[in-house]
Design a protein around this motif. Sequence first.
Motif, short mmCIF file in Angstrom:
data_model
loop_
_atom_site.label_atom_id
_atom_site.label_comp_id
_atom_site.label_asym_id
_atom_site.label_seq_id
_atom_site.Cartn_x
_atom_site.Cartn_y
_atom_site.Cartn_z
N THR A 27 0.84 -1.20 0.00
CA THR A 27 0.00 0.00 0.00
C THR A 27 0.87 1.26 0.00
OG1 THR A 27 -1.66 -1.21 1.28
CG2 THR A 27 -1.90 1.20 1.15
N TYR A 39 2.41 1.86 -3.45
CA TYR A 39 1.49 2.30 -4.49
C TYR A 39 0.60 3.47 -4.07
CZ TYR A 39 2.47 -1.62 -7.63
OH TYR A 39 3.06 -2.50 -8.50
N TRP A 40 0.91 4.12 -2.95
CA TRP A 40 -0.02 5.13 -2.45
C TRP A 40 -0.22 6.29 -3.44
CZ3 TRP A 40 0.78 10.31 -1.40
CH2 TRP A 40 2.11 10.75 -1.34
N ARG A 41 0.85 6.69 -4.12
CA ARG A 41 0.70 7.78 -5.10
C ARG A 41 -0.21 7.35 -6.24
NH1 ARG A 41 6.18 8.57 -3.74
NH2 ARG A 41 6.61 10.66 -2.91
N ARG A 42 -0.05 6.13 -6.70
CA ARG A 42 -0.89 5.60 -7.79
C ARG A 42 -2.34 5.54 -7.35
NH1 ARG A 42 -2.85 4.94 -12.68
NH2 ARG A 42 -2.84 2.81 -13.53
N ASN A 58 -8.85 6.88 -15.89
CA ASN A 58 -8.79 6.53 -14.47
C ASN A 58 -10.08 5.83 -14.02
OD1 ASN A 58 -6.22 7.48 -14.06
ND2 ASN A 58 -6.85 9.46 -13.26
N GLU A 74 1.35 -4.57 -11.84
CA GLU A 74 0.71 -3.46 -11.13
C GLU A 74 -0.77 -3.74 -10.90
OE1 GLU A 74 1.08 1.17 -11.67
OE2 GLU A 74 -0.48 0.42 -13.04
N VAL A 132 -3.87 7.28 -4.85
CA VAL A 132 -4.38 8.63 -4.68
C VAL A 132 -4.64 9.27 -6.04
CG1 VAL A 132 -3.83 10.97 -3.88
CG2 VAL A 132 -3.35 8.99 -2.42
N GLY A 133 -3.73 9.05 -6.99
CA GLY A 133 -3.88 9.61 -8.33
C GLY A 133 -5.12 9.11 -9.04
N LYS A 170 9.75 -3.51 -3.99
CA LYS A 170 10.48 -2.46 -4.71
C LYS A 170 11.51 -3.09 -5.66
CE LYS A 170 9.59 1.96 -3.70
NZ LYS A 170 9.38 2.98 -4.76
#
Length: 264
Positions: free
Chosen positions: A54, A57-60, A73, A179, A62-63, A229
């Motif tokens: 989590t 991938y948090w930026r993904r 999206n 992903e 949130v995006g 990562k």
Amino acid sequence: MSYWADVVLGVIEGITEFLPISSTGHLLLAENWLGTRSDTYNIAIQAGAILAVTLIYWRRIVGLFAGLGDAENRDYLLKLTVAFLITAVLGLVVKKLGFELPETVMPVALALVIGGIWMIVAERLAERKADCARITMTVAVAVGIAQIIAGVFPGTSRSASTIFIAMLLGTSNRAAATEFAFLVGIPTMYAATAYELLKQLSGDAVSEDWTALGIAFAVSTITAFVAVKWLLGYIRTHRFTIFAWYRIAFGGVLLGLVAAGVLS
């Protein structure tokens, strides 16, 4: 018991939960020598691995939600939702029917070997397709079903089954397939963890060694963060073949130990 055992179990869970090599087989082998842990304990260390993914991938995430005005999206979120709901509904049906193989060494070892062979074949078939990062509705549905298959057959590996079904059905790009599989896995595994934890809290969780559990949780989170990562960087330029051969070798070792009477 020394808390070093909890460190070892946390490391094993962190490394194996999202790599396509099955955490179940590795934890079974480790617990054979370190002692069996409670269901609450095992749920907690799995939660650590989920938390790590989590965070990655948090930026993904949130995006995706911040960009709901974008059709692409919305389409991606729809497919994530479809995959999750298929898993959730079928998962409840499977639980109700009690259709699940036991987490014992023999079926897990066989699943490791068969899964390794499947990975080699699937990747070769996927390579014949043009590079494609698009997630179709067919892929989303299949990924949802693949998560159930991985749950019914311990040792299959949720990440392996979902990544490779996506690659075979059109998302031939390894990074894109991985992903989507990982993003679907986040709500799926949180939901499964919450479900199991609620069942345990009224039972043996009261007498749990919370220090040991906390150590294993923290180690699992850190280790999984590093492992995932590394994996995301590795698959950009390498095949999954090394994981397939590792599964076959490890499964073979487990079968050998069963034959020798070392494991049962």
